[in-house]
Design a protein around this motif. Structure first.
Motif, PDB file in Angstrom:
ATOM      1  N   VAL A   1      -8.803   7.128   6.638  1.00 31.58           N
ATOM      2  CA  VAL A   1      -7.618   7.392   7.194  1.00 31.58           C
ATOM      3  C   VAL A   1      -6.475   6.716   6.437  1.00 31.58           C
ATOM      4  O   VAL A   1      -6.804   5.528   5.755  1.00 31.58           O
ATOM      5  CB  VAL A   1      -7.550   6.648   8.621  1.00 31.58           C
ATOM      6  N   GLU A   2      -5.140   7.227   6.287  1.00 34.07           N
ATOM      7  CA  GLU A   2      -3.995   6.712   5.413  1.00 34.07           C
ATOM      8  C   GLU A   2      -3.614   5.278   6.153  1.00 34.07           C
ATOM      9  O   GLU A   2      -3.587   5.358   7.496  1.00 34.07           O
ATOM     10  CB  GLU A   2      -3.025   7.592   5.405  1.00 34.07           C
ATOM     11  N   CYS A   3      -3.305   4.346   5.336  1.00 36.50           N
ATOM     12  CA  CYS A   3      -3.001   3.063   5.992  1.00 36.50           C
ATOM     13  C   CYS A   3      -1.472   3.290   6.698  1.00 36.50           C
ATOM     14  O   CYS A   3      -0.748   4.186   6.213  1.00 36.50           O
ATOM     15  CB  CYS A   3      -2.792   1.907   4.697  1.00 36.50           C
ATOM     16  N   PRO A   4      -1.240   2.785   7.867  1.00 30.43           N
ATOM     17  CA  PRO A   4       0.096   3.034   8.430  1.00 30.43           C
ATOM     18  C   PRO A   4       1.131   2.372   7.674  1.00 30.43           C
ATOM     19  O   PRO A   4       0.861   1.394   6.601  1.00 30.43           O
ATOM     20  CB  PRO A   4       0.082   2.209   9.738  1.00 30.43           C
ATOM     21  N   ASP A   5       2.339   2.637   8.015  1.00 29.81           N
ATOM     22  CA  ASP A   5       3.693   2.115   7.214  1.00 29.81           C
ATOM     23  C   ASP A   5       3.629   0.742   7.358  1.00 29.81           C
ATOM     24  O   ASP A   5       3.242  -0.053   8.007  1.00 29.81           O
ATOM     25  CB  ASP A   5       4.930   2.482   7.912  1.00 29.81           C
ATOM     26  N   GLY A   6       3.877   0.182   5.811  1.00 34.51           N
ATOM     27  CA  GLY A   6       3.968  -1.264   5.659  1.00 34.51           C
ATOM     28  C   GLY A   6       2.692  -1.996   5.485  1.00 34.51           C
ATOM     29  O   GLY A   6       2.270  -3.058   5.271  1.00 34.51           O
ATOM     30  N   PHE A   7       1.421  -1.104   5.262  1.00 34.42           N
ATOM     31  CA  PHE A   7       0.208  -1.673   5.194  1.00 34.42           C
ATOM     32  C   PHE A   7      -0.270  -0.927   4.151  1.00 34.42           C
ATOM     33  O   PHE A   7       0.131   0.065   3.482  1.00 34.42           O
ATOM     34  CB  PHE A   7      -0.713  -1.260   6.307  1.00 34.42           C
ATOM     35  N   VAL A   8      -1.436  -1.611   2.997  1.00 38.14           N
ATOM     36  CA  VAL A   8      -1.892  -1.108   2.012  1.00 38.14           C
ATOM     37  C   VAL A   8      -3.464  -1.560   2.109  1.00 38.14           C
ATOM     38  O   VAL A   8      -3.806  -2.455   2.561  1.00 38.14           O
ATOM     39  CB  VAL A   8      -1.262  -1.762   0.718  1.00 38.14           C
ATOM     40  N   GLN A   9      -4.217  -0.615   1.244  1.00 43.46           N
ATOM     41  CA  GLN A   9      -5.667  -0.916   0.771  1.00 43.46           C
ATOM     42  C   GLN A   9      -5.742  -0.451  -0.439  1.00 43.46           C
ATOM     43  O   GLN A   9      -6.049   0.520  -0.803  1.00 43.46           O
ATOM     44  CB  GLN A   9      -6.462  -0.205   1.921  1.00 43.46           C
ATOM     45  N   PRO A  10      -6.046  -1.435  -1.597  1.00 45.79           N
ATOM     46  CA  PRO A  10      -6.256  -1.147  -2.784  1.00 45.79           C
ATOM     47  C   PRO A  10      -7.846  -0.651  -3.212  1.00 45.79           C
ATOM     48  O   PRO A  10      -8.023   0.239  -4.090  1.00 45.79           O
ATOM     49  CB  PRO A  10      -6.040  -2.322  -3.632  1.00 45.79           C
TER      50      PRO A  10
ATOM     51  N   CYS B   1       1.819  -5.623   4.115  1.00 46.56           N
ATOM     52  CA  CYS B   1       2.988  -6.173   3.197  1.00 46.56           C
ATOM     53  C   CYS B   1       3.684  -7.302   3.604  1.00 46.56           C
ATOM     54  O   CYS B   1       3.963  -7.283   4.630  1.00 46.56           O
ATOM     55  CB  CYS B   1       3.455  -5.187   2.360  1.00 46.56           C
ATOM     56  N   PRO B   2       3.916  -8.226   2.618  1.00 41.69           N
ATOM     57  CA  PRO B   2       5.068  -9.369   2.831  1.00 41.69           C
ATOM     58  C   PRO B   2       6.257  -8.649   3.435  1.00 41.69           C
ATOM     59  O   PRO B   2       6.796  -7.472   3.001  1.00 41.69           O
ATOM     60  CB  PRO B   2       5.168 -10.027   1.881  1.00 41.69           C
ATOM     61  N   SER B   3       6.888  -9.365   4.227  1.00 42.96           N
ATOM     62  CA  SER B   3       8.370  -8.889   4.694  1.00 42.96           C
ATOM     63  C   SER B   3       9.203  -8.630   3.622  1.00 42.96           C
ATOM     64  O   SER B   3       9.295  -9.179   2.483  1.00 42.96           O
ATOM     65  CB  SER B   3       9.009 -10.046   5.730  1.00 42.96           C
ATOM     66  N   GLY B   4       9.931  -7.424   3.492  1.00 40.02           N
ATOM     67  CA  GLY B   4      10.747  -7.118   2.389  1.00 40.02           C
ATOM     68  C   GLY B   4      10.235  -6.491   1.309  1.00 40.02           C
ATOM     69  O   GLY B   4      10.966  -5.894   0.525  1.00 40.02           O
ATOM     70  N   ASN B   5       8.906  -6.077   1.459  1.00 35.51           N
ATOM     71  CA  ASN B   5       8.201  -5.111   0.245  1.00 35.51           C
ATOM     72  C   ASN B   5       8.003  -3.946   0.704  1.00 35.51           C
ATOM     73  O   ASN B   5       7.854  -3.748   2.011  1.00 35.51           O
ATOM     74  CB  ASN B   5       6.561  -5.850   0.142  1.00 35.51           C
ATOM     75  N   ALA B   6       8.073  -3.059   0.071  1.00 37.71           N
ATOM     76  CA  ALA B   6       7.674  -1.575   0.082  1.00 37.71           C
ATOM     77  C   ALA B   6       6.241  -1.367  -0.009  1.00 37.71           C
ATOM     78  O   ALA B   6       5.548  -2.110  -0.570  1.00 37.71           O
ATOM     79  CB  ALA B   6       8.565  -0.587  -0.466  1.00 37.71           C
ATOM     80  N   VAL B   7       5.839  -0.202   0.078  1.00 32.73           N
ATOM     81  CA  VAL B   7       4.611   0.478  -0.280  1.00 32.73           C
ATOM     82  C   VAL B   7       4.580   1.476  -1.238  1.00 32.73           C
ATOM     83  O   VAL B   7       5.335   2.389  -1.329  1.00 32.73           O
ATOM     84  CB  VAL B   7       3.791   0.989   1.030  1.00 32.73           C
ATOM     85  N   ASN B   8       3.571   1.454  -2.279  1.00 29.86           N
ATOM     86  CA  ASN B   8       3.525   2.519  -3.418  1.00 29.86           C
ATOM     87  C   ASN B   8       3.160   3.701  -2.730  1.00 29.86           C
ATOM     88  O   ASN B   8       2.717   3.945  -1.635  1.00 29.86           O
ATOM     89  CB  ASN B   8       2.817   2.009  -4.455  1.00 29.86           C
ATOM     90  N   THR B   9       3.276   4.689  -3.123  1.00 32.05           N
ATOM     91  CA  THR B   9       2.835   6.011  -2.788  1.00 32.05           C
ATOM     92  C   THR B   9       1.489   6.379  -2.512  1.00 32.05           C
ATOM     93  O   THR B   9       1.135   6.978  -1.614  1.00 32.05           O
ATOM     94  CB  THR B   9       3.439   7.202  -3.821  1.00 32.05           C
ATOM     95  N   ARG B  10       0.552   5.675  -3.064  1.00 30.60           N
ATOM     96  CA  ARG B  10      -0.848   5.632  -2.741  1.00 30.60           C
ATOM     97  C   ARG B  10      -1.355   4.713  -1.679  1.00 30.60           C
ATOM     98  O   ARG B  10      -2.317   4.803  -1.401  1.00 30.60           O
ATOM     99  CB  ARG B  10      -1.666   5.699  -3.927  1.00 30.60           C
ATOM    100  N   ARG B  11      -0.359   3.879  -1.263  1.00 35.14           N
ATOM    101  CA  ARG B  11      -0.526   2.982  -0.279  1.00 35.14           C
ATOM    102  C   ARG B  11      -1.594   1.970  -0.655  1.00 35.14           C
ATOM    103  O   ARG B  11      -2.588   1.373   0.111  1.00 35.14           O
ATOM    104  CB  ARG B  11      -0.922   3.508   1.163  1.00 35.14           C
ATOM    105  N   SER B  12      -1.609   1.639  -2.070  1.00 32.76           N
ATOM    106  CA  SER B  12      -2.746   0.817  -2.522  1.00 32.76           C
ATOM    107  C   SER B  12      -2.088  -0.640  -2.878  1.00 32.76           C
ATOM    108  O   SER B  12      -2.712  -1.707  -3.355  1.00 32.76           O
ATOM    109  CB  SER B  12      -3.188   1.309  -3.620  1.00 32.76           C
ATOM    110  N   ALA B  13      -0.716  -0.639  -3.167  1.00 33.08           N
ATOM    111  CA  ALA B  13      -0.010  -1.940  -3.477  1.00 33.08           C
ATOM    112  C   ALA B  13       1.426  -2.135  -2.756  1.00 33.08           C
ATOM    113  O   ALA B  13       1.929  -1.260  -2.428  1.00 33.08           O
ATOM    114  CB  ALA B  13      -0.018  -1.819  -4.839  1.00 33.08           C
ATOM    115  N   CYS B  14       1.636  -3.245  -2.601  1.00 31.71           N
ATOM    116  CA  CYS B  14       3.005  -3.574  -2.031  1.00 31.71           C
ATOM    117  C   CYS B  14       4.078  -3.852  -3.229  1.00 31.71           C
ATOM    118  O   CYS B  14       3.660  -4.238  -4.397  1.00 31.71           O
ATOM    119  CB  CYS B  14       2.932  -5.111  -1.235  1.00 31.71           C
ATOM    120  N   VAL B  15       5.149  -3.263  -3.061  1.00 28.93           N
ATOM    121  CA  VAL B  15       5.970  -3.294  -4.290  1.00 28.93           C
ATOM    122  C   VAL B  15       7.432  -3.979  -3.834  1.00 28.93           C
ATOM    123  O   VAL B  15       7.902  -4.135  -2.488  1.00 28.93           O
ATOM    124  CB  VAL B  15       6.711  -1.706  -4.471  1.00 28.93           C
TER     125      VAL B  15
END
Length: 189
Positions: free
Chosen positions: A9-18, A28-42
């Motif tokens: 299952v894909e992580c929800p908006d604002g969450f990641v799993q590498p 993700c910390p406040s103010g960070n975005a999520v990369n397209t694979r939802r594997s890292a905060c940006v």
């Protein structure tokens, strides 16, 4: 229950799993975005904000610091984003002042030093004044650019206002000098 799922299952908006095959996602910390694979905060840059998934540019006349969740309406003109016209205007005043000063300076040289050009005494005075006004426009434009840089470096609205005044004064002097240049050109044809 995530353990009993047959598919990921894909992580929800604002969450990641590498890592693969995990049962939870990390916020993700406040103010960070999520990369397209939802594997890292940006990190989001200045003048952007995160909508939870991506970094979005702030609208015109709005600004933000890096990793912001919203933009703020420009209250001061100290930042370049809030007064983007000041730097190009200062550069144009310096260029126009230099051109006018150069043209009239050359004419003044021909009139006063080499005496190649015979003109009425009033025109000699006008050329001298025009050259001086071009020089003032050039100097005020440079001063405005320096103060503009300091205003942005120090985030100082007062310096930004002074830079505005210098650039406007530079334009006035430059336009007066250009007016003398144009008058001189037409009267000596």
């Amino acid at each position: 229950d995530l353990n009993n799922l047959a598919t990921c299952v894909e992580c929800p908006d604002g969450f990641v799993q590498p890592l693969a095959n995990e049962v939870s996602c990390t916020a993700c910390p406040s103010g960070n975005a999520v990369n397209t694979r939802r594997s890292a905060c940006v990190d989001c840059d200045e003048n952007t904000y995160t909508n939870g998934t991506a970094c979005v540019s702030c609208p015109e006349n709005w600004t933000s610091t890096s990793n912001s969740v919203s933009c703020n309406l420009c209250e001061t003109r100290a930042s370049r984003e809030c007064a983007p016209w000041r730097m190009p205007s200062g550069v144009m005043a310096v260029i126009a002042g230099t051109v006018s000063m150069g043209y009239l300076g050359f004419k003044a040289y021909k009139m006063f030093v080499t005496k190649e050009v015979e003109v009425h005494m009033a025109m000699k005075g006008a050329v001298a004044v025009g050259t001086f006004l071009g020089f003032l426009g050039f100097v005020l434009g440079i001063a405005g650019l320096v103060l503009d840089h300091e205003a942005h470096t120090d985030d100082n609205e007062h310096k930004g206002d002074k830079a505005d005044q210098l650039v406007i004064s530079a334009y006035v002097m430059t336009f007066l000098s250009l007016g003398v240049s144009i008058t001189e050109i037409f009267l000596n044809k």
